[in-house]
Design an enzyme around this catalytic site. Structure first.
Site, PDB file in Angstrom:
ATOM      1  CD  GLU A 150     -21.254  14.503 -32.552  1.00  0.00           C
ATOM      2  OE1 GLU A 150     -20.419  14.253 -33.430  1.00  0.00           O
ATOM      3  OE2 GLU A 150     -21.519  13.725 -31.614  1.00  0.00           O
ATOM      4  CD  GLU A 310     -25.597  11.339 -31.750  1.00  0.00           C
ATOM      5  OE1 GLU A 310     -24.583  10.619 -31.914  1.00  0.00           O
ATOM      6  OE2 GLU A 310     -25.841  12.323 -32.470  1.00  0.00           O
TER       7      GLU A 310
HETATM    8  C1  GAL Z   1     -21.975  11.007 -33.392  1.00  0.00           C
HETATM    9  C2  GAL Z   1     -22.774  11.680 -34.504  1.00  0.00           C
HETATM   10  C3  GAL Z   1     -23.791  10.727 -35.107  1.00  0.00           C
HETATM   11  C4  GAL Z   1     -23.133   9.415 -35.417  1.00  0.00           C
HETATM   12  C5  GAL Z   1     -22.487   8.853 -34.173  1.00  0.00           C
HETATM   13  C6  GAL Z   1     -21.823   7.516 -34.361  1.00  0.00           C
HETATM   14  O1  GAL Z   1     -20.829  11.692 -33.074  1.00  0.00           O
HETATM   15  O2  GAL Z   1     -23.460  12.798 -34.002  1.00  0.00           O
HETATM   16  O3  GAL Z   1     -24.337  11.313 -36.273  1.00  0.00           O
HETATM   17  O4  GAL Z   1     -22.182   9.591 -36.408  1.00  0.00           O
HETATM   18  O5  GAL Z   1     -21.506   9.750 -33.756  1.00  0.00           O
HETATM   19  O6  GAL Z   1     -21.168   7.106 -33.189  1.00  0.00           O
END
Ligand code: GAL
Length: 671
Positions: A150, A310
């Site tokens: 990110e 994710e």
């Molecule tokens: C994302 C990040 C992850 C984790 C996740 C939690 O933005 O890439 O490492 O922190 O959020 O929701």
């Protein structure tokens, strides 16, 4: 990159369990198989374990992890660890720390906050990535590189100031040219050398914060600087493993980076999707926003399949109020990603850690590894669903309608001293048009001003305030060749440099309309117009214009605007250009856009969808058509489907009427 099966997996942090690895790692492998997981993203935050001291590397544990994944038939998406640094690095090389807009240096902590100009950081990253690529570039488990995490960037340290000045020199050549491009005679701000130009201190009043041109240049520099850093990270990866695709996980409309530019530098775009489902009627809007984000992310990758890197198999923990998604939501959000072009469903994270700020974040496994949980069962459901629609993987979208979202417009509007200063609602406006197109039954491609327009029948470009070089000309040529163009208020106000025009504004010939005045209202004030026998309210922004060749399809009904055009139509060559001069609700946009598109032969995927139901389509290499019907209502809906379809997600055919369960997605194949 086309997959023959969907990736299904998660971020995996085995190093957090190093002291229990003999029990936890084998259990993780068993659980992964039980959950139908076939990929794990590793190494994202592993720097401290890979290089515990400066120059002292230890890859033994990662060797073990990669071999273990391979032995267990799992693919690895291996990250470069630049998203977070170990403390020794900041202690030994303080230049790796950022400086904020008020020129205050950061102290060590948190993540995603390195200075990308720091020679030490650049050297350490190159060394690390080189070692990773040399060691794992040909490892049989390696599926893809995941660069950093990110990315974001805004550092105001002296090195970044220098880099900014160099970038300005490249762009403007002479300081005189920069002064003219930024209109610096205003307030006597003419610089006499590039070394005098500093980054704006926005939003702090400490230094320069008001100049829109200066602010825009800084945003462009930050975006370019980051894209260069991305390439620096990729260099060793591409050198030692040219066959392995490279991605970086994006954050939908994150304002700091032109993702179209970054996307062009990747092999596959991926992004992190965290809709905050509310388990009530607001989920319809949340679903529409999520559709918009998926389509935007696909757009930044040139409309190729992307990866959902994710998502959360439960409740996140970083929101103010962390609402649990009700049963079935994980399946919905997973199929929704696929509907909009994703070839993967991945979660954060595989096993939750015991401590740290994410100890209570949703995960496939809790720290104790148990599987008798709703999250685990729902992940298994997703695995089964992905298997049942496996043939969809690798298929592409083919939408006739393009919607323009452009980071340069966004930046210009963020700093525009007019209308609703600092709250111009660009993102909301484009999303509202997207939602309207979807409600009218269309699938939508999102493009920027530099994208190829030729695949489309219609280009919808709301609030295209800043015109990038050549866009007006290309849009006009598109209309001349028979395309349908739609523009709104606050379009074509400034050129590439954020300067107003001294000659006839380039969009005037295309729209057949001259913009005269812009009005902004606060809450409560309204106007309206009549269209297709209904009265539609107008709120917040209204533009007054004079017809210069176009005809008015509708006019304002009230106040001193009465009788002035609000919806216009201009024939251009074989095509047409429409404008909407005021801000309206999504429902009105649905009627307007749906009406105009259908009238001009641009057919929706499905006509007359019930409220809260949208459609998306993907096409296989052999032309096979897959249709996704998304019911974002928390109750069942019935959808009329004239043609005959086969249901892929469960057995049976569909045609005539199809019943969609509450908050569910049906996956169909043309029969
Ligand atoms: C994302 C990040 C992850 C984790 C996740 C939690 O933005 O890439 O490492 O922190 O959020 O929701």
């Amino acid at each position: 990159m086309a997959e023959t099966f969907f990736l299904h997996g998660a971020d995996y942090n085995p190093e957090q369990w190093m002291k229990l690895k003999d029990t936890v790692w084998p259990e993780d492998m068993r659980r992964a198989k039980e959950a139908g997981v076939n990929v794990l993203s590793v190494g994202i935050f592993s720097w401290a374990f890979l290089e515990p001291e400066d120059g002292v590397y230890d890859f033994s544990w990662l060797d073990e992890v990669m071999d273990m994944l391979h032995r267990n038939g799992l693919k690895a998406i291996l990250a470069t660890p630049s998203g977070s640094r170990p403390p020794w690095m900041a202690q030994k090389y303080p230049s790796v720390l950022r400086m904020d807009n008020e020129r205050k240096p950061y102290v060590y902590g948190a993540r995603h906050n390195a200075c990308y100009s720091s020679p030490d950081f650049r050297r350490k990253v190159t060394e690390m990535n080189t070692r990773l690529a040399q060691r794992y570039g040909n490892h049989p488990a390696l599926h893809m590189w995941h660069v950093s995490n990110e990315y974001n960037y805004d550092c105001h340290c002296p090195r970044c100031q220098k880099a900014f000045q160099e970038w300005l020199k490249q762009r403007y050549g002479t300081i005189d040219n920069l002064n003219d491009s930024w209109w610096n005679t205003f307030w006597s701000h003419r610089f006499s050398g590039f070394e005098q130009v500093e980054s704006p201190t926005t939003p702090s009043f400490l230094g320069e914060w008001e100049s829109p041109n200066h602010n825009l240049a800084w945003r462009r520099f930050c975006s370019d600087h980051l894209a260069d850093f991305f390439l620096l990270e990729c260099e060793p990866l591409r050198k030692y493993s040219p066959h392995i695709p490279v991605t970086a996980n994006l954050m939908h409309t994150f304002p700091g980076i032109d993702y179209f530019e970054l996307g062009r530098r990747m092999d596959t775009v991926s992004w992190d999707n965290y809709p905050r489902w509310k388990n009530d009627e607001r989920d319809r809007d949340i679903s529409a926003w999520t559709d918009f984000r998926h389509d935007l992310m696909r757009g930044t990758g040139g409309q190729k399949p992307f990866l959902m890197m994710e998502s959360c198999p439960g409740a996140v923990n970083w929101d103010d109020v962390n609402t649990l998604p009700p049963p079935g939501t994980v399946l919905y959000q997973s199929l929704q990603a696929v509907a909009h072009g994703s070839d993967s469903v991945q979660y954060f994270q595989f096993r939750a850690g015991r401590g740290g700020s994410e100890q209570f974040h949703g995960s496939i496994l809790p720290p104790d590894g148990s599987t008798d949980t709703r999250a685990f069962r729902e992940v298994c459901d997703v695995a089964a669903a992905l298997e049942s629609i496996r043939e969809v993987c690798g298929s592409v979208t083919r939408n006739p309608v393009a919607l323009v979202y452009d980071w340069h417009v966004r930046w210009a509007l963020d700093y525009a001293w007019t209308a609703h200063r600092f709250h111009q609602k660009y993102e909301e406006t484009v999303q509202s048009h997207h939602a309207a197109l979807q409600r009218a039954g269309y699938g939508v491609d999102i493009i920027d001003q530099t994208s190829d327009l030729s695949p489309y029948k219609a280009v919808i470009a709301p609030m295209v305030f800043l015109l990038r070089e050549g866009f007006a000309e290309r849009l006009t040529a598109f209309a001349r060749e028979g395309g349908l163009v739609y523009l709104t208020y606050m379009s074509g106000y400034v050129d590439e440099e954020d300067l107003r025009f001294v000659t006839t504004p380039p969009l005037e010939a295309l729209t057949g309309v001259r913009t005269d005045e812009l009005d902004a209202w606060d809450k409560g004030r309204e106007n309206c117009f009549l269209w297709q026998g209904r009265e539609w309210p107008i709120h917040e922004v209204a533009q007054l214009c004079t017809l210069k060749g176009a005809e008015a399809l509708a006019v304002y009904e009230n106040q001193f605007y009465k009788g002035l055009p609000v919806l216009t139509r201009n024939p251009v060559g074989k095509g047409l250009c429409f404008t909407l001069q005021a801000r309206v609700e999504t429902g009105c946009l649905t009627a307007v856009l749906g009406g105009l598109l259908q009238e001009h032969g641009v057919e929706p995927l499905v006509k007359e969808l019930p409220a809260g139901v949208t459609a998306a389509a993907r096409y296989g290499a052999d032309g096979t058509e897959y249709l996704f019907l998304q019911n974002a209502n928390r109750e069942a809906a019935v959808c009329a489907l004239p043609d005959s379809w086969v249901r892929l997600d469960r057995t049976g055919t569909a045609g005539g009427e199809i019943r969609l369960d509450a908050f569910s997605i049906a996956v169909l194949k043309r029969g």
